[in-house]
Design a protein around this motif. Sequence first.
Motif, PDB file in Angstrom:
ATOM      1  N   PHE A 153     -19.002 -17.900  21.063  1.00  0.00           N
ATOM      2  CA  PHE A 153     -18.644 -18.290  22.428  1.00  0.00           C
ATOM      3  C   PHE A 153     -19.931 -18.715  23.126  1.00  0.00           C
ATOM      4  CE2 PHE A 153     -18.309 -16.958  26.953  1.00  0.00           C
ATOM      5  CZ  PHE A 153     -17.356 -17.876  27.360  1.00  0.00           C
ATOM      6  N   GLU A 154     -19.931 -19.906  23.676  1.00  0.00           N
ATOM      7  CA  GLU A 154     -21.075 -20.462  24.398  1.00  0.00           C
ATOM      8  C   GLU A 154     -22.386 -20.292  23.617  1.00  0.00           C
ATOM      9  OE1 GLU A 154     -21.155 -18.980  28.446  1.00  0.00           O
ATOM     10  OE2 GLU A 154     -19.431 -20.222  29.002  1.00  0.00           O
ATOM     11  N   SER A 157     -19.170  -9.291  37.052  1.00  0.00           N
ATOM     12  CA  SER A 157     -20.204  -9.730  36.102  1.00  0.00           C
ATOM     13  C   SER A 157     -20.691  -8.532  35.297  1.00  0.00           C
ATOM     14  CB  SER A 157     -21.383 -10.353  36.846  1.00  0.00           C
ATOM     15  OG  SER A 157     -20.985 -11.561  37.456  1.00  0.00           O
ATOM     16  N   SER A 188     -11.656 -17.039  23.885  1.00  0.00           N
ATOM     17  CA  SER A 188     -12.242 -17.400  22.580  1.00  0.00           C
ATOM     18  C   SER A 188     -11.887 -16.367  21.523  1.00  0.00           C
ATOM     19  CB  SER A 188     -13.764 -17.526  22.687  1.00  0.00           C
ATOM     20  OG  SER A 188     -14.112 -18.652  23.433  1.00  0.00           O
ATOM     21  N   SER A 212     -15.680 -15.311  35.152  1.00  0.00           N
ATOM     22  CA  SER A 212     -15.047 -16.462  34.506  1.00  0.00           C
ATOM     23  C   SER A 212     -15.520 -16.601  33.050  1.00  0.00           C
ATOM     24  CB  SER A 212     -15.294 -17.723  35.327  1.00  0.00           C
ATOM     25  OG  SER A 212     -16.163 -18.613  34.731  1.00  0.00           O
ATOM     26  N   GLN A 213     -16.771 -16.281  32.783  1.00  0.00           N
ATOM     27  CA  GLN A 213     -17.248 -16.310  31.390  1.00  0.00           C
ATOM     28  C   GLN A 213     -16.585 -15.205  30.566  1.00  0.00           C
ATOM     29  OE1 GLN A 213     -21.465 -16.188  32.475  1.00  0.00           O
ATOM     30  NE2 GLN A 213     -21.765 -18.020  31.175  1.00  0.00           N
ATOM     31  N   GLY A 231     -13.377 -16.484  29.563  1.00  0.00           N
ATOM     32  CA  GLY A 231     -13.599 -17.436  28.462  1.00  0.00           C
ATOM     33  C   GLY A 231     -13.899 -16.716  27.153  1.00  0.00           C
ATOM     34  N   LEU A 232     -14.674 -15.633  27.238  1.00  0.00           N
ATOM     35  CA  LEU A 232     -14.970 -14.828  26.049  1.00  0.00           C
ATOM     36  C   LEU A 232     -13.675 -14.267  25.467  1.00  0.00           C
ATOM     37  CD1 LEU A 232     -17.180 -13.476  24.235  1.00  0.00           C
ATOM     38  CD2 LEU A 232     -17.122 -11.553  25.860  1.00  0.00           C
ATOM     39  N   LEU A 277     -22.732 -12.147  31.775  1.00  0.00           N
ATOM     40  CA  LEU A 277     -21.514 -12.950  31.806  1.00  0.00           C
ATOM     41  C   LEU A 277     -20.805 -12.751  33.143  1.00  0.00           C
ATOM     42  CD1 LEU A 277     -20.161 -12.185  28.208  1.00  0.00           C
ATOM     43  CD2 LEU A 277     -21.347 -14.248  28.963  1.00  0.00           C
ATOM     44  N   SER A 278     -20.429 -13.858  33.755  1.00  0.00           N
ATOM     45  CA  SER A 278     -19.675 -13.825  35.014  1.00  0.00           C
ATOM     46  C   SER A 278     -18.216 -13.490  34.705  1.00  0.00           C
ATOM     47  CB  SER A 278     -19.759 -15.197  35.692  1.00  0.00           C
ATOM     48  OG  SER A 278     -19.050 -16.149  34.920  1.00  0.00           O
TER      49      SER A 278
END
Length: 179
Positions: free
Chosen positions: A98-99, A122, A146, A138-139, A142-143, A135-136
Amino acid sequence: MTAIISKHGQLLQLIYANAETIELNKPVGCLAVVDPPHSNMYYKGWWVDIPAQPSLKHTFDYVLKKWVDLRTLEQVKNEHWSAIKAKRDAFEFKGFEFESHYYDSDQVSQQRILLAMNADVSQVWTTASNEFIELSPSQLRGLFQSLQTHIALSHERGRIARQLIYEAETIGDVEAIQF
């Protein structure tokens, strides 16, 4: 030494005795011949090396003089599906990207990712290579997404393999199926 062999050339036993004792101990239908140079041989008028066993699933057939796989197609399918499931699970739990960072995906990590996403704050996260990444919220979503995509992919590959296994018509076809 004398070798007692079956009518198909299988070495049954070695005996060291006189001719009369050998004859008394020889089963009906068997032969007494000179002992083989080593034990991994069969007799067809002379001693012949048994070829290397192709797999632990093979048994040497002394009538055909070759290795045979005595498992049924159904047994092979079930064994292969068990092996594919193990590979699927290993793939699911080996981690995911992820990212541009790699994250753990074992069961504990999956739970932690879900909890972190639900916290909606966060967080500093430790990657699979022990890097610390902030990681925020929103991240973290996303994590989690993923991770879910990674899990879904592993199970989709497993479903496809299972379908192919159970549709296969020969042992060779089954064994050719990969995860």
